[in-house]
Design an enzyme around this catalytic site. Sequence first.
Site, PDB file in Angstrom:
ATOM      1  N   ARG A   1     -37.908  16.672  -9.153  1.00 28.72           N
ATOM      2  CA  ARG A   1     -37.261  15.436  -9.593  1.00 28.72           C
ATOM      3  C   ARG A   1     -37.010  15.512 -11.094  1.00 28.72           C
ATOM      4  O   ARG A   1     -37.929  15.821 -11.852  1.00 28.72           O
ATOM      5  CB  ARG A   1     -38.160  14.249  -9.270  1.00 28.72           C
ATOM      6  CG  ARG A   1     -37.642  12.931  -9.777  1.00 28.72           C
ATOM      7  CD  ARG A   1     -38.427  11.788  -9.196  1.00 28.72           C
ATOM      8  NE  ARG A   1     -38.243  11.699  -7.753  1.00 28.72           N
ATOM      9  CZ  ARG A   1     -38.468  10.597  -7.033  1.00 28.72           C
ATOM     10  NH1 ARG A   1     -38.898   9.509  -7.624  1.00 28.72           N
ATOM     11  NH2 ARG A   1     -38.276  10.581  -5.733  1.00 28.72           N
TER      12      ARG A   1
ATOM     13  N   GLY B   1     -26.766   7.166  -2.769  1.00 31.99           N
ATOM     14  CA  GLY B   1     -26.733   8.580  -3.168  1.00 31.99           C
ATOM     15  C   GLY B   1     -26.553   9.452  -1.941  1.00 31.99           C
ATOM     16  O   GLY B   1     -25.958   9.042  -0.936  1.00 31.99           O
TER      17      GLY B   1
ATOM     18  N   LYS C   1     -45.321  18.569  -6.011  1.00 31.37           N
ATOM     19  CA  LYS C   1     -44.063  18.015  -6.540  1.00 31.37           C
ATOM     20  C   LYS C   1     -43.864  18.482  -7.964  1.00 31.37           C
ATOM     21  O   LYS C   1     -44.819  18.687  -8.710  1.00 31.37           O
ATOM     22  CB  LYS C   1     -44.108  16.484  -6.521  1.00 31.37           C
ATOM     23  CG  LYS C   1     -42.741  15.809  -6.533  1.00 31.37           C
ATOM     24  CD  LYS C   1     -42.173  15.645  -5.153  1.00 31.37           C
ATOM     25  CE  LYS C   1     -40.854  14.897  -5.141  1.00 31.37           C
ATOM     26  NZ  LYS C   1     -40.385  14.578  -3.798  1.00 31.37           N
TER      27      LYS C   1
ATOM     28  N   SER D   1     -30.591  18.800   2.163  1.00 28.55           N
ATOM     29  CA  SER D   1     -31.441  18.177   3.190  1.00 28.55           C
ATOM     30  C   SER D   1     -31.069  16.715   3.412  1.00 28.55           C
ATOM     31  O   SER D   1     -31.661  16.045   4.262  1.00 28.55           O
ATOM     32  CB  SER D   1     -32.910  18.259   2.753  1.00 28.55           C
ATOM     33  OG  SER D   1     -33.052  17.724   1.448  1.00 28.55           O
TER      34      SER D   1
HETATM   35  P1  NAI Z   1     -29.708  10.431  -5.090  1.00 24.65           P
HETATM   36  O1  NAI Z   1     -30.068  10.675  -6.501  1.00 24.65           O
HETATM   37  O2  NAI Z   1     -28.576  11.198  -4.484  1.00 24.65           O
HETATM   38  O3  NAI Z   1     -29.353   8.875  -4.893  1.00 24.65           O
HETATM   39  C1  NAI Z   1     -30.091   7.838  -5.410  1.00 24.65           C
HETATM   40  C2  NAI Z   1     -29.128   6.663  -5.590  1.00 24.65           C
HETATM   41  O4  NAI Z   1     -29.863   5.500  -5.921  1.00 24.65           O
HETATM   42  C3  NAI Z   1     -28.103   6.848  -6.707  1.00 24.65           C
HETATM   43  O5  NAI Z   1     -26.821   6.520  -6.251  1.00 24.65           O
HETATM   44  C4  NAI Z   1     -28.579   5.862  -7.794  1.00 24.65           C
HETATM   45  O6  NAI Z   1     -27.526   5.380  -8.595  1.00 24.65           O
HETATM   46  C5  NAI Z   1     -29.186   4.779  -6.936  1.00 24.65           C
HETATM   47  N1  NAI Z   1     -30.129   3.896  -7.604  1.00 24.65           N
HETATM   48  C6  NAI Z   1     -31.085   4.184  -8.529  1.00 24.65           C
HETATM   49  N2  NAI Z   1     -31.761   3.069  -8.865  1.00 24.65           N
HETATM   50  C7  NAI Z   1     -31.246   2.060  -8.113  1.00 24.65           C
HETATM   51  C8  NAI Z   1     -31.522   0.671  -7.982  1.00 24.65           C
HETATM   52  N3  NAI Z   1     -32.469   0.080  -8.692  1.00 24.65           N
HETATM   53  N4  NAI Z   1     -30.786  -0.060  -7.118  1.00 24.65           N
HETATM   54  C9  NAI Z   1     -29.815   0.504  -6.377  1.00 24.65           C
HETATM   55  N5  NAI Z   1     -29.493   1.812  -6.459  1.00 24.65           N
HETATM   56  C10 NAI Z   1     -30.202   2.570  -7.309  1.00 24.65           C
HETATM   57  O7  NAI Z   1     -31.038  10.617  -4.236  1.00 24.65           O
HETATM   58  P2  NAI Z   1     -31.195  10.925  -2.677  1.00 24.65           P
HETATM   59  O8  NAI Z   1     -31.291  12.385  -2.446  1.00 24.65           O
HETATM   60  O9  NAI Z   1     -30.201  10.132  -1.923  1.00 24.65           O
HETATM   61  O10 NAI Z   1     -32.667  10.364  -2.406  1.00 24.65           O
HETATM   62  C11 NAI Z   1     -32.898   8.955  -2.348  1.00 24.65           C
HETATM   63  C12 NAI Z   1     -34.392   8.714  -2.165  1.00 24.65           C
HETATM   64  O11 NAI Z   1     -34.836   9.344  -0.968  1.00 24.65           O
HETATM   65  C13 NAI Z   1     -35.294   9.276  -3.277  1.00 24.65           C
HETATM   66  O12 NAI Z   1     -36.378   8.412  -3.476  1.00 24.65           O
HETATM   67  C14 NAI Z   1     -35.779  10.606  -2.711  1.00 24.65           C
HETATM   68  O13 NAI Z   1     -37.029  11.005  -3.247  1.00 24.65           O
HETATM   69  C15 NAI Z   1     -35.920  10.243  -1.248  1.00 24.65           C
HETATM   70  N6  NAI Z   1     -35.849  11.368  -0.345  1.00 24.65           N
HETATM   71  C16 NAI Z   1     -34.774  12.205  -0.376  1.00 24.65           C
HETATM   72  C17 NAI Z   1     -34.708  13.284   0.483  1.00 24.65           C
HETATM   73  C18 NAI Z   1     -33.528  14.191   0.507  1.00 24.65           C
HETATM   74  O14 NAI Z   1     -33.476  15.060   1.413  1.00 24.65           O
HETATM   75  N7  NAI Z   1     -32.561  14.072  -0.404  1.00 24.65           N
HETATM   76  C19 NAI Z   1     -35.797  13.552   1.432  1.00 24.65           C
HETATM   77  C20 NAI Z   1     -36.856  12.563   1.420  1.00 24.65           C
HETATM   78  C21 NAI Z   1     -36.868  11.527   0.540  1.00 24.65           C
HETATM   79  N1  PHE Z   2     -37.464  16.055  -1.774  1.00 23.96           N
HETATM   80  C1  PHE Z   2     -37.344  15.881  -0.376  1.00 23.96           C
HETATM   81  C2  PHE Z   2     -38.563  15.149   0.202  1.00 23.96           C
HETATM   82  O1  PHE Z   2     -39.181  14.399  -0.498  1.00 23.96           O
HETATM   83  C3  PHE Z   2     -36.975  17.168   0.374  1.00 23.96           C
HETATM   84  C4  PHE Z   2     -37.991  18.289   0.307  1.00 23.96           C
HETATM   85  C5  PHE Z   2     -38.843  18.478   1.366  1.00 23.96           C
HETATM   86  C6  PHE Z   2     -38.032  19.179  -0.764  1.00 23.96           C
HETATM   87  C7  PHE Z   2     -39.748  19.550   1.366  1.00 23.96           C
HETATM   88  C8  PHE Z   2     -38.930  20.236  -0.785  1.00 23.96           C
HETATM   89  C9  PHE Z   2     -39.780  20.411   0.294  1.00 23.96           C
HETATM   90  O2  PHE Z   2     -38.880  15.200   1.365  1.00 23.96           O
END
Ligand code: NAI
Ligand code: PHE
Length: 361
Positions: free
Chosen positions: A43, A185, A79, A150
């Site tokens: 992150r 996002g 992490k 992912s």
């Molecule tokens: P990303 O960075 O692509 O999207 C996050 C979005 O949230 C952005 O559009 C940002 O502008 C918005 N944002 C930030 N603060 C905000 C607020 N206060 N109100 C409304 N919108 C806000 O991140 P992504 O990959 O979509 O991940 C989202 C969440 O899911 C994170 O917490 C991440 O740790 C979690 N996550 C993601 C995984 C993945 O495979 N990408 C897997 C498991 C969990």
């Molecule tokens: N960051 C994501 C999560 O929180 C995807 C991820 C999974 C990254 C496992 C690395 C290892 O789940």
Amino acid sequence: MSLEQALHWDGELTIIRHDPLTGASFIIRLDSTRMGPAAGGTRAATYPTLAAALNDAAALAQAMTLKMAVSNLPMGGGKSVIVLPAPRKSIPPESWARILQLHAENLEKLKGSYYTGPDVNTNSADMDTLSNTTKFVFGRSLERGGAGSSAYSTALGVFAAMQTTAEHRGLGSLENLTVLIQGLGAVGSALVELTEAAGARLLVSDVDPDRIASARSIGLECIPPEDVLKTSCDIFAPCAMGGVIDSAVASSLPAAAVVGAANNVLADDTAARVLRDRGVLYAPDFVANAGGAYHLVGREVLGWNQYTVAEHIKNTGSILSEVYAIASVDEVDTDTAARILARKRIASASTGQRGLERPRF
Ligand code: NAI
Ligand code: PHE
């Protein structure tokens, strides 16, 4: 939180490094390698203090341990947090390249006790760059032999969790339910597609004006970020940052269920109980958002094909049903129930009662 408090935890390892040239600081925290090498994304974000960043890295690493255990994946939890001197968008490309190079060197020093992957503000292209220096990286692009992003798999898992939670809460199918998605996002936007196709009525919110503009352009109803927690909905889906629901928010959140992708949605130890007491069904984040972990670990460690990954993602619903059953029998909140299930799996794997799939490193 003081620096001393942030350093006092019961995880296995903390690494901290500062780079005076870019102003970035690097934190890697390994919570547990009991079930296998630690895994968890990188992150990149700004933080008010180093202590806050350390604390976030610890909480995120712990969540990865629970996620891997509850999902039966043969990995531990860790992490990386890269503390940026300014928001990601304003970091010059040459600074970002140096930051990734230093991060890759840090990963290499851990010799495979930790594998990273994408998280907020890092993507497959960044994983490709890291992999020029270290092989301890998941989520490289498909062209570079990785599993790619992912995000879609994560959204699929959250969608499955929503279906199970809606049924369990007595809301029926998602058709005509109001779903409020916070964060458009990578995951949030994929979840928009899935829930819309299921006939849900969508409300969305983001702090990024560009994302709001494109949401409006496709006819989505947008809620100002400051109104999200006051807006009535059937299912609230936090898909931005963690720490959204503290006990005060939990005591008034106008939703019937909470199911989202964000890691560490709950801001304090009593929020889950307050939600339970009000009849708001909370799908524990580390269960609901495991789709990305199935995708990355399944493809890159266990040699699964896309169909096997999809089967495991679908199974998120059954794991959640198990969590809801424990909550009901033990009369505990769902977060506690999910922790009980994760700990049970760690205990039985450690005593050899339950064989995890063999990793192919
Ligand atoms: P990303 O960075 O692509 O999207 C996050 C979005 O949230 C952005 O559009 C940002 O502008 C918005 N944002 C930030 N603060 C905000 C607020 N206060 N109100 C409304 N919108 C806000 O991140 P992504 O990959 O979509 O991940 C989202 C969440 O899911 C994170 O917490 C991440 O740790 C979690 N996550 C993601 C995984 C993945 O495979 N990408 C897997 C498991 C969990
Ligand atoms: N960051 C994501 C999560 O929180 C995807 C991820 C999974 C990254 C496992 C690395 C290892 O789940």
